[in-house]
Design a protein around this motif. Structure first.
Motif, PDB file in Angstrom:
ATOM      1  N   ILE A  63     -31.489 -25.371 -30.295  1.00 14.55           N
ATOM      2  CA  ILE A  63     -32.904 -25.620 -30.019  1.00 14.55           C
ATOM      3  C   ILE A  63     -33.202 -27.120 -29.928  1.00 14.55           C
ATOM      4  O   ILE A  63     -34.086 -27.546 -29.191  1.00 14.55           O
ATOM      5  N   GLU A  64     -32.409 -27.944 -30.652  1.00 18.85           N
ATOM      6  CA  GLU A  64     -32.617 -29.398 -30.580  1.00 18.85           C
ATOM      7  C   GLU A  64     -32.116 -29.970 -29.252  1.00 18.85           C
ATOM      8  O   GLU A  64     -32.404 -31.115 -28.913  1.00 18.85           O
ATOM      9  N   LYS A  65     -31.330 -29.190 -28.517  1.00 14.53           N
ATOM     10  CA  LYS A  65     -30.743 -29.695 -27.283  1.00 14.53           C
ATOM     11  C   LYS A  65     -31.599 -29.341 -26.064  1.00 14.53           C
ATOM     12  O   LYS A  65     -31.548 -30.028 -25.053  1.00 14.53           O
ATOM     13  N   GLY A  66     -32.336 -28.258 -26.149  1.00 11.32           N
ATOM     14  CA  GLY A  66     -33.147 -27.904 -24.989  1.00 11.32           C
ATOM     15  C   GLY A  66     -33.908 -26.605 -25.198  1.00 11.32           C
ATOM     16  O   GLY A  66     -33.789 -25.942 -26.234  1.00 11.32           O
ATOM     17  N   MET A 396     -28.192 -22.540 -16.825  1.00 11.15           N
ATOM     18  CA  MET A 396     -27.392 -23.307 -17.788  1.00 11.15           C
ATOM     19  C   MET A 396     -27.050 -24.695 -17.245  1.00 11.15           C
ATOM     20  O   MET A 396     -26.966 -25.660 -18.003  1.00 11.15           O
ATOM     21  N   ASP A 397     -26.900 -24.793 -15.940  1.00 10.46           N
ATOM     22  CA  ASP A 397     -26.582 -26.101 -15.360  1.00 10.46           C
ATOM     23  C   ASP A 397     -27.782 -27.028 -15.338  1.00 10.46           C
ATOM     24  O   ASP A 397     -27.661 -28.211 -15.019  1.00 10.46           O
ATOM     25  N   HIS A 452     -22.466 -21.141  -9.825  1.00 13.65           N
ATOM     26  CA  HIS A 452     -22.773 -21.691 -11.152  1.00 13.65           C
ATOM     27  C   HIS A 452     -22.248 -20.767 -12.247  1.00 13.65           C
ATOM     28  O   HIS A 452     -22.053 -19.595 -12.007  1.00 13.65           O
ATOM     29  N   PRO A 453     -22.048 -21.287 -13.457  1.00 19.74           N
ATOM     30  CA  PRO A 453     -22.271 -22.649 -13.918  1.00 19.74           C
ATOM     31  C   PRO A 453     -21.105 -23.570 -13.565  1.00 19.74           C
ATOM     32  O   PRO A 453     -19.960 -23.166 -13.603  1.00 19.74           O
ATOM     33  N   LEU A 454     -21.462 -24.798 -13.262  1.00 25.53           N
ATOM     34  CA  LEU A 454     -20.443 -25.788 -12.907  1.00 25.53           C
ATOM     35  C   LEU A 454     -20.189 -26.771 -14.044  1.00 25.53           C
ATOM     36  O   LEU A 454     -19.117 -27.364 -14.133  1.00 25.53           O
ATOM     37  N   ASN A 455     -21.181 -26.948 -14.921  1.00 25.57           N
ATOM     38  CA  ASN A 455     -21.082 -28.038 -15.905  1.00 25.57           C
ATOM     39  C   ASN A 455     -20.893 -27.569 -17.353  1.00 25.57           C
ATOM     40  O   ASN A 455     -20.959 -28.375 -18.270  1.00 25.57           O
TER      41      ASN A 455
END
Ligand SMILES: *Cc1c(COP(=O)(O)O)cnc(C)c1O
Length: 476
Positions: A63-66, A396-397, A452-455
């Motif tokens: 949650i702190e990341k996004g 997610m990307d 995707h996802p690529l990253n």
């Protein structure tokens, strides 16, 4: 791909040990000591250990990341002050075998939390023991079973709507009940006619979530409650969606007899990879003797653990539940006070705002005012060549955790979005804009979206294999 810590191992590497003392293990029962001289433990320097775990944690989404709009899971912010309080020495180092006299503070906290949850739910008594929502359901169903056994009634069935969370039928089945599924009506609500024909003197209980898993409020709840009680059955409330209604109404007012809460959803304690949960269960007066023991009580001068109920279903968990989770939830309740009501108001407002903007671009099977979450369908996009799974992977990307997908089962290509109250409007708009962008990408070129996802650290996994045959052991 990160190497495993075992693969980073180098003979002779290690950290600094400031004590020369050999640890004396003679106090342990010798039968628990391994004599396996071949066990492989990694040898690695302190700095490399730090880097290893930092790299792993960077791969994780939190949650702190996004933004984390995982429907039904209420991924709200976990205030850091909760963590500080749970780490206070008197809480963190307390031992479950200490006498009541030595742990009055801890017992008081548990008692006060029980009292607070009584206010939130309207119930007469609470146990804090179950470790999660599903565990609370099991506890509730065990109470239902024992209640009818004690009353000398044989009731074999539990009624569950087709929109329910899978843990509901699982919990009831674990207690030996037959599951009677009823269909939802065209509004996405319990079909009263279906309920009437399922209800009879074999019905022990009906398990309901309100607002339900479509994010819709069961408007006929009082009539449902009347019908169920008329047949002598009990009404069980799956409280996972409590974040929508705090302070506005409660399960007692709706006629429920048993309730579980998910402290790790509504009351802001971390969950998922973030730690253990707690699923307190509340009951009305006539069921309180069946609660697991001990119940924490107060006699006007001291707090104590009460094991005296002879009807108790027994223990649900070692000792008293996940105590540190209880500390965090209590801290949150004290922090919020009557603002819990504002939290629910904002959770509902955020969901309606998002639903309103997104329904132009995605199908919305139940187009009504929602509560704290709503369910879109990716059917239109699937026809264009990229389904709900592809939408989730594409998100997610853009550093978003995907919403809950393919649940509830009654919506094809379901995309279940729950923003919670802790997000800013800018963050909501960012997610909405990305979802709109993805809808346009699919319209223009679905094949691109399918890449995707690529990253992400791991791109596409075989989800069946990953769930059924996880390979967790390191073999040299
Ligand atoms: C999360 C959830 C559960 C199960 O709770 P856990 O704490 O994950 O065991 C049950 N019902 C609904 C509707 C849920 O969202």
């Amino acid at each position: 791909m990160t190497e495993l810590i075992f693969e980073k191992s180098q003979d002779g590497a290690g950290g600094i040990n400031l004590t020369d003392e050999k640890i004396d293990f003679s106090f342990l029962n010798q039968k628990y000591l391994s004599d396996n001289k071949d066990s492989i433990l990694p040898e690695i320097s302190e700095l490399e250990v730090m880097r290893h775990y930092k790299e792993l944690s960077d791969k994780n989404f939190c949650i702190e990341k996004g933004f984390y709009p995982l429907g039904s899971c209420t991924m709200k912010y976990n205030p850091k002050v909760n963590e500080v309080l749970a780490l206070l020495e008197g809480f963190a180092n307390v031992h479950p075998h200490q006498n009541d006299e030595d742990v009055q503070g801890a017992l008081k906290l548990m008692y006060n939390l029980q009292e607070s949850l009584k206010v939130v739910t309207g119930m007469d008594a609470i146990t804090l023991q179950p470790a999660a929502g599903a565990h609370g359901e099991l506890c509730g169903m065990m109470i239902v079973k024992k209640y009818f056994e004690t009353a000398g009634q044989k009731r074999t069935n539990v009624i569950i709507p087709d929109s329910a969370h899978g843990t509901n039928p699982a919990s009831a089945a674990m207690c030996g009940f037959n599951i009677v599924e009823i269909k939802s009506n065209e509004k996405g609500l319990v079909d009263l006619e279906a309920l009437k024909s399922a209800l009879d003197e074999n019905t022990a209980a009906i398990m309901l979530t309100n607002p339900n898993t479509l994010g819709l409020f069961e408007e006929e709840i009082l009539e449902i409650s009347r019908l169920v009680h008329e047949k002598g059955a009990l009404l069980y409330y799956d409280g996972a969606n409590m974040n929508a209604i705090m302070g506005y109404t409660n399960p007692r007012l709706m006629g429920f007899d048993i309730v579980h809460l998910n402290l790790h959803k509504t009351f802001s304690t971390p969950h998922g990879g973030g730690g253990p949960g707690a699923g307190p269960v509340g009951v009305i007066d006539k069921l309180k003797d069946f609660l697991p023991s001990p119940v924490i009580k107060y006699d006007g001068s001291r707090y104590f653990r009460d094991y005296s109920s002879k009807y108790s279903i027994g223990k649900m968990k070692a000792f008293y539940g996940n105590f540190s989770v209880l500390v965090k939830a209590y801290a949150y309740i004290l922090l919020m006070g009557s603002e819990l009501k504002t939290a629910s108001a904002n959770a509902v407002l955020n969901a309606n705002y998002m639903m309103h903007r997104l329904k132009e671009f995605y199908n919305l099977p139940y187009d009504r005012k929602c509560m704290h979450e709503f369910v879109l369908s990716g059917e239109k996009q699937k026809e264009q060549g990229a389904n709900t799974l592809a939408i989730a992977k594409r998100l997610m990307d853009s550093n978003f955790h995907p919403p809950t997908v393919y649940f509830p089962l009654i919506v094809h290509e379901a995309i279940m979005i729950e923003p919670t109250e802790s997000e800013t409007k800018a963050r909501l708009d960012d997610f909405i804009d990305t979802m709109i962008e993805i809808a346009k990408e699919i319209e223009a070129n679905p094949q691109e979206v399918l890449k995707h996802p690529l990253n992400t650290p791991v791109r596409k996994v075989d989800e069946t294999l990953a769930a059924r045959k996880p390979d967790l052991a390191f073999r040299k």
